[in-house]
Design an enzyme around this catalytic site. Sequence first.
Site, PDB file in Angstrom:
ATOM      1  N   GLY A  42       0.860  -1.185   0.000  1.00 48.83           N
ATOM      2  CA  GLY A  42       0.000   0.000   0.000  1.00 48.83           C
ATOM      3  C   GLY A  42       0.892   1.230   0.000  1.00 48.83           C
ATOM      4  NE  ARG A  61      -3.151   3.893  -7.554  1.00 54.20           N
ATOM      5  CZ  ARG A  61      -1.934   4.393  -7.673  1.00 54.20           C
ATOM      6  NH1 ARG A  61      -1.782   5.633  -8.126  1.00 54.20           N
ATOM      7  NH2 ARG A  61      -0.869   3.687  -7.347  1.00 54.20           N
ATOM      8  N   GLY A  76      10.282  10.093 -12.731  1.00 54.66           N
ATOM      9  CA  GLY A  76      10.651   8.788 -13.257  1.00 54.66           C
ATOM     10  C   GLY A  76      12.129   8.688 -13.556  1.00 54.66           C
ATOM     11  CB  ALA A  90       6.788   0.352  -4.214  1.00 57.52           C
ATOM     12  CB  ALA A  91       8.962   3.652  -8.764  1.00 57.48           C
ATOM     13  CG  ASP A 118       4.730   4.038  -2.754  1.00 56.42           C
ATOM     14  OD1 ASP A 118       4.186   5.134  -2.957  1.00 56.42           O
ATOM     15  OD2 ASP A 118       4.209   2.947  -3.060  1.00 56.42           O
TER      16      ASP A 118
END
Length: 307
Positions: free
Chosen positions: A36, A177, A237, A264-265, A267
């Site tokens: 999460g 989201r 990114g 999860a990059a 996070d």
Amino acid sequence: MIRGSMKPFSKIACIGEVMIEILGHPSGEARLNVAGDSYNTAVYLAQLARGSDCTVSYVTALGQDTFSQRALHEMQLFGIGTDHIERRCDSNIGLYAIDTDAAGERSFTYWRSESAARTLFSAPGKVTLDVLAQFDMVYLSGISLAILPASVRTALIDALAAYRRSGGLVAYDSNHRPRLWEDAQTAIDVNNAMWGVTDIAVPSVDDEMAIHGDASEAAVLARLKASGVTDGALKRGMAGPYDLTRSTSGLTFAPATRVVDTTAAGDSFNAGYLFARASGADQATALQAGHELASRVIGHKGAIIKI
């Protein structure tokens, strides 16, 4: 916005929703993990904090079901504080499944509409907004806010404003989201309100463009600056983070050498960056720490790896 010089912080709380992650395999088998967005950040913060005086706690609501118990157990294994987790008798933990394409980009399917986390800070409950005062820094995301009822969401933002006035620090990622929000305008309004009570901003350029309809990175940066955001990092990114303090120049970031799963990059970037800041690192070092951790994480399947 940032208020003068930033004090050191060692007691960190992450607020949000932890879920059961269903990770599919081409063979048709599936693996269950605990993950999460804000929880992932808590896990990486806790791993980075081992051996230091920094502590990490998670603030959420769980059910009494077997999977909720599993999530609680895994938090404890990672050294995350669990003293501020609500346990509900009438709700369970949420679920989501991940599919990844050949480039490692992921798509999600969720079963979370009745998750216990949606009842966080709601009566009857033992975990109240007063818990914020126990921490030096509070981290949360757009998902943390979107899952809450509108009245609780407003109360949380108001509590964060009061928390800051008492000296607390707020870090925020506008992780987006769309389906979690009532409508697009609510997402815009809530995020604008959050930037007004944020000290360290760690949004991604894609999320910001999706929320506000910005046409370019330059437009995102101009809007954030106009909102009073002057500290943190804009995640871009493989291009690497942009320094929102505008105190550095000429920084370059090596792209990841292996991309398996980008889950999860952002996070993990948040964890690497925020822990470096908590440790007193300068902005350039913190940006690099976040980028390097994210690059490592996306070389593996799933949201969580051991570091």
